[in-house]
Write an enzyme that holds these catalytic residues in place. Structure first.
Site, PDB file in Angstrom:
ATOM      1  N   ARG A 129       2.026 -18.815 -28.072  1.00  0.00           N
ATOM      2  CA  ARG A 129       0.552 -18.015 -28.253  1.00  0.00           C
ATOM      3  C   ARG A 129       0.928 -16.723 -27.373  1.00  0.00           C
ATOM      4  NH1 ARG A 129       0.265 -21.913 -24.530  1.00  0.00           N
ATOM      5  NH2 ARG A 129      -1.187 -21.741 -22.760  1.00  0.00           N
ATOM      6  N   HIS A 183       7.683   4.549   1.328  1.00  0.00           N
ATOM      7  CA  HIS A 183       7.824   4.059   2.819  1.00  0.00           C
ATOM      8  C   HIS A 183       6.973   2.797   3.249  1.00  0.00           C
ATOM      9  CE1 HIS A 183       4.151   6.750   2.157  1.00  0.00           C
ATOM     10  NE2 HIS A 183       3.716   6.266   3.419  1.00  0.00           N
ATOM     11  N   HIS A 218       3.329 -16.088 -18.729  1.00  0.00           N
ATOM     12  CA  HIS A 218       2.523 -15.951 -19.740  1.00  0.00           C
ATOM     13  C   HIS A 218       2.454 -14.560 -19.952  1.00  0.00           C
ATOM     14  CE1 HIS A 218      -0.267 -19.345 -18.726  1.00  0.00           C
ATOM     15  NE2 HIS A 218       0.835 -19.933 -18.676  1.00  0.00           N
TER      16      HIS A 218
HETATM   17  C1  RB5 Z   1       1.140   4.948   1.308  1.00  0.00           C
HETATM   18  O1  RB5 Z   1       0.480   4.975   2.808  1.00  0.00           O
HETATM   19  C2  RB5 Z   1       0.337   3.889   0.543  1.00  0.00           C
HETATM   20  O2  RB5 Z   1      -0.756   4.631   0.176  1.00  0.00           O
HETATM   21  C3  RB5 Z   1       1.222   3.441  -0.464  1.00  0.00           C
HETATM   22  O3  RB5 Z   1       2.143   2.743   0.041  1.00  0.00           O
HETATM   23  C4  RB5 Z   1       0.549   2.481  -1.652  1.00  0.00           C
HETATM   24  O4  RB5 Z   1      -0.200   1.508  -0.913  1.00  0.00           O
HETATM   25  C5  RB5 Z   1      -0.195   3.141  -2.698  1.00  0.00           C
HETATM   26  O5  RB5 Z   1      -0.850   2.537  -3.399  1.00  0.00           O
END
Ligand code: RB5
Length: 151
Positions: free
Chosen positions: A134, A11, A100
């Protein structure tokens, strides 16, 4: 050749994901949307694991993942064999991740950059080649630690 771009978010990256899907389609890419499909709170691994698995199996050359910070998405993706997910927040980093590190997934922090910058980064990531040389030796050593852990 048609290039299919897989993309996934929780989300925290949902709105940016929708923006990027429209931009990618306008630019002629086909997009495979691994979700999430609304702003409803979800757990990022549920959406990132399937995409990273598909990249690791070679089903797509490059992919895009997002969450609020980008960290959870990147950490999840990098558990997969043959996946190199790079958390980036400017265009130069997105290019360097390809040049890289031969990164095959771009991880974006949906709550910390603008949609416009994210689109610039996606274009840079998708159009930049690995330099090899490399850097091949170094990239090959990334996964070699697994062997040492098992000894
Ligand atoms: C969700 O609130 C948040 O924790 C998630 O989107 C993310 O940032 C986690 O690493």
């Amino acid at each position: 050749m048609e290039q299919i771009i897989p993309i996934a978010s929780d989300h925290g990256g949902f709105e940016m994901k929708q923006f990027l899907i429209e931009k990618l389609k306008e630019s002629g890419y086909t997009v495979d949307d691994f979700g999430t499909y609304s702003n409803e709170s979800v757990d990022y691994p549920d959406f990132i694991h399937p995409l990273a698995s598909a990249i690791g199996m070679g089903n797509y050359p490059l992919g895009i993942i997002l969450c609020g910070s980008g960290n959870g998405a990147q950490m999840t993706a990098n558990h997969h064999h043959n996946v190199r997910a790079a958390l980036c927040w400017n265009v130069e980093l997105a290019k360097l991740a390809r040049q890289h590190n031969n990164a095959n997934i771009l991880a974006l922090p949906g709550r910390f950059i603008s949609n416009e910058l994210a689109w610039e980064m996606v274009q840079a990531f998708l159009s930049t080649d690995f330099e090899g040389g490399r850097h091949t030796r170094r990239v090959d050593k990334i996964e070699s630690i697994e062997n040492q852990d098992n000894e």
